[in-house]
Motif scaffolding. Structure first.
Motif, PDB file in Angstrom:
ATOM      1  N   THR A  35       0.842  -1.203   0.000  1.00 20.83           N
ATOM      2  CA  THR A  35       0.000   0.000   0.000  1.00 20.83           C
ATOM      3  C   THR A  35       0.871   1.244   0.000  1.00 20.83           C
ATOM      4  N   ASP A  36       0.316   2.295  -0.504  1.00 19.77           N
ATOM      5  CA  ASP A  36       1.056   3.556  -0.591  1.00 19.77           C
ATOM      6  C   ASP A  36       0.826   4.347   0.704  1.00 19.77           C
ATOM      7  N   TRP A  37       1.498   3.965   1.763  1.00 20.06           N
ATOM      8  CA  TRP A  37       1.311   4.586   3.071  1.00 20.06           C
ATOM      9  C   TRP A  37       1.900   5.987   3.136  1.00 20.06           C
ATOM     10  N   GLN A  38       2.799   6.313   2.204  1.00 18.81           N
ATOM     11  CA  GLN A  38       3.409   7.642   2.239  1.00 18.81           C
ATOM     12  C   GLN A  38       2.427   8.748   1.907  1.00 18.81           C
ATOM     13  N   ARG A  39       1.314   8.417   1.268  1.00 19.42           N
ATOM     14  CA  ARG A  39       0.339   9.461   0.956  1.00 19.42           C
ATOM     15  C   ARG A  39      -0.372   9.952   2.217  1.00 19.42           C
ATOM     16  N   TYR A  40      -0.251   9.213   3.315  1.00 22.00           N
ATOM     17  CA  TYR A  40      -0.862   9.627   4.586  1.00 22.00           C
ATOM     18  C   TYR A  40       0.093  10.440   5.465  1.00 22.00           C
ATOM     19  N   LEU A  41       1.342  10.558   5.061  1.00 22.72           N
ATOM     20  CA  LEU A  41       2.316  11.300   5.865  1.00 22.72           C
ATOM     21  C   LEU A  41       1.956  12.775   6.069  1.00 22.72           C
ATOM     22  N   PRO A  42       1.432  13.482   5.063  1.00 21.50           N
ATOM     23  CA  PRO A  42       1.028  14.880   5.345  1.00 21.50           C
ATOM     24  C   PRO A  42      -0.010  14.964   6.474  1.00 21.50           C
ATOM     25  N   TRP A  43      -0.917  13.986   6.536  1.00 23.58           N
ATOM     26  CA  TRP A  43      -1.923  13.980   7.607  1.00 23.58           C
ATOM     27  C   TRP A  43      -1.277  13.697   8.961  1.00 23.58           C
ATOM     28  N   PHE A  44      -0.258  12.844   8.951  1.00 25.67           N
ATOM     29  CA  PHE A  44       0.476  12.577  10.190  1.00 25.67           C
ATOM     30  C   PHE A  44       1.136  13.850  10.704  1.00 25.67           C
ATOM     31  N   TRP A  45       1.815  14.566   9.803  1.00 30.25           N
ATOM     32  CA  TRP A  45       2.505  15.784  10.221  1.00 30.25           C
ATOM     33  C   TRP A  45       1.497  16.861  10.641  1.00 30.25           C
ATOM     34  N   LEU A  46       0.358  16.930   9.964  1.00 33.73           N
ATOM     35  CA  LEU A  46      -0.672  17.899  10.336  1.00 33.73           C
ATOM     36  C   LEU A  46      -1.253  17.572  11.716  1.00 33.73           C
ATOM     37  N   ALA A  47      -1.470  16.296  11.984  1.00 29.50           N
ATOM     38  CA  ALA A  47      -1.951  15.895  13.312  1.00 29.50           C
ATOM     39  C   ALA A  47      -0.916  16.250  14.374  1.00 29.50           C
ATOM     40  N   LEU A  48       0.359  16.102  14.045  1.00 24.70           N
ATOM     41  CA  LEU A  48       1.420  16.461  14.982  1.00 24.70           C
ATOM     42  C   LEU A  48       1.441  17.975  15.231  1.00 24.70           C
ATOM     43  N   VAL A  49       1.184  18.772  14.199  1.00 27.71           N
ATOM     44  CA  VAL A  49       1.095  20.226  14.356  1.00 27.71           C
ATOM     45  C   VAL A  49      -0.005  20.567  15.357  1.00 27.71           C
ATOM     46  N   VAL A  50      -1.176  19.959  15.185  1.00 25.37           N
ATOM     47  CA  VAL A  50      -2.309  20.235  16.071  1.00 25.37           C
ATOM     48  C   VAL A  50      -1.989  19.798  17.490  1.00 25.37           C
TER      49      VAL A  50
END
Length: 151
Positions: free
Chosen positions: A7-22
């Motif tokens: 699976t292309d799990w790297q496409r979810y990395l922006p959401w991971f970083w955004l969740a970390l920002v919050v």
């Protein structure tokens, strides 16, 4: 079983970083230490970096680098700009002010002084005596006793 790794799990990395920002922003809002905000800023940069074809280990290294650089180089300026000094309040605000003794301070006892409408017990640091009517400088407060010097 290989479909998990395909699976292309790297496409979810922006959401991971955004969740970390919050998450880091909420921690900063709760603590107000002006520390985790720099990690949140680095994570915000990583939201955009993660949209590029950059491997996760490199992203983690960049996040750590941005965080440390922001913390070391911008936090001192922000602290100076925000002027986060402690302001003396209540009885701490009395230290350094002058008072006039209404009852003499003796070596074996305490005197009294009226300051801002309140009667205070007065003593000296070294146990010296001071006569009534003398102006004194408040050096510290111990409980409800003003520790003064006759300067």
């Amino acid at each position: 079983m290989f479909f998990i790794f395909e699976t292309d799990w790297q496409r979810y990395l922006p959401w991971f970083w955004l969740a970390l920002v919050v998450l880091l922003s909420v921690v900063e809002a709760l603590t107000m230490t002006l520390t985790t905000i720099w990690f949140a800023a680095a994570a915000l940069v990583m939201v955009f970096v993660s949209m590029l074809p950059v491997p996760l280990p490199v992203q983690l290294l960049l996040f750590a680098l941005f965080s440390v650089l922001l913390l070391l180089f911008t936090r001192p300026f922000a602290l100076r700009f925000l002027n986060m000094k402690k302001t003396a309040t209540n009885s701490d605000a009395l230290i350094g002010t002058r008072c006039r003794l209404s009852k003499a301070v003796t070596p074996d006892g305490k005197g009294t002084a009226r300051l801002r409408g309140v009667e205070w017990s007065v003593a000296t640091r070294d146990g010296s005596s001071l006569e009534a009517g003398k102006d004194c400088v408040i050096k510290e407060i111990q409980g409800n006793t003003l520790i003064v010097s006759g300067e």
